[in-house]
Scaffold this motif. Structure first.
Motif, short mmCIF file in Angstrom:
data_model
loop_
_atom_site.label_atom_id
_atom_site.label_comp_id
_atom_site.label_asym_id
_atom_site.label_seq_id
_atom_site.Cartn_x
_atom_site.Cartn_y
_atom_site.Cartn_z
N MET A 1 0.81 -1.19 0.00
CA MET A 1 0.00 0.00 0.00
C MET A 1 0.86 1.26 0.00
O MET A 1 0.35 2.34 -0.22
N ALA A 51 -3.93 -3.06 -5.13
CA ALA A 51 -4.63 -3.45 -3.90
C ALA A 51 -4.91 -4.94 -3.83
O ALA A 51 -4.99 -5.51 -2.75
N TRP A 56 -4.02 -8.73 3.22
CA TRP A 56 -4.75 -8.08 4.29
C TRP A 56 -4.86 -9.01 5.48
O TRP A 56 -5.06 -10.22 5.33
N GLN A 61 -10.49 -4.99 6.44
CA GLN A 61 -9.48 -4.24 5.70
C GLN A 61 -9.61 -4.53 4.21
O GLN A 61 -9.50 -3.62 3.39
N SER A 64 -12.90 -2.60 3.05
CA SER A 64 -12.98 -1.14 3.10
C SER A 64 -11.73 -0.45 2.56
O SER A 64 -11.83 0.47 1.76
N LEU A 65 -10.56 -0.88 2.98
CA LEU A 65 -9.34 -0.19 2.55
C LEU A 65 -9.01 -0.44 1.09
O LEU A 65 -8.39 0.41 0.44
N ARG A 66 -9.40 -1.55 0.58
CA ARG A 66 -9.12 -1.87 -0.82
C ARG A 66 -9.81 -0.87 -1.76
O ARG A 66 -9.32 -0.60 -2.85
N ALA A 68 -11.32 2.27 -0.30
CA ALA A 68 -11.22 3.61 0.26
C ALA A 68 -9.87 4.28 -0.03
O ALA A 68 -9.82 5.48 -0.28
N TYR A 69 -8.80 3.54 -0.02
CA TYR A 69 -7.47 4.12 -0.24
C TYR A 69 -7.32 4.67 -1.66
O TYR A 69 -6.95 5.83 -1.84
#
Length: 120
Positions: A1, A51, A56, A61, A64-66, A68-69
């Motif tokens: 990331m 991503a 993860w 994670q 959401s982070l995959r 959202a980032y």
């Protein structure tokens, strides 16, 4: 990331070097103006495409982070018009980001080779 952030740092360093080379009277006292939509757009695309390769730890994670980032990077690309940094800061950030990016890529290459050896 960290790949998109390291890309931003490397691009900043390269832009600072090019700006210094094109100046008739190079000085470190000036500011460097960068295209935020271009840089953050590429960083957002890089985050989106890389991503899937991140391991993860938790399911939340992954969900959401995959998304959202990369979305945060793309929002920065849309919201910001230009990014201005001091020339000296850009020249410090660039080589550090390049070294960290090289270390990250070497580590990923060695991890891939180890996984291939274990699979054989």
């Amino acid at each position: 990331m960290s790949l998109p952030l390291l890309f931003l740092g490397c691009a900043t360093g390269v832009a600072a070097l090019i700006d210094l080379m094109l100046q008739t009277d190079p000085t470190l006292a000036g500011d460097l103006s960068l295209s935020a939509p271009l840089l953050f757009g590429f960083a957002g695309g890089l985050a989106l495409f890389s991503a899937g390769h991140v391991q993860w730890s938790f399911r939340w994670q992954r969900l959401s982070l995959r998304v959202a980032y990369p979305l945060a990077m793309l929002v920065c690309a849309i919201a910001m018009d230009a990014l201005t940094l001091p020339m000296s800061a850009a020249l410090i950030i660039g080589p550090i980001a390049a070294l960290l990016l090289a270390a990250l890529l070497v580590r990923a290459h060695h991890a891939r080779d180890e996984a291939d050896c274990l699979a054989s």
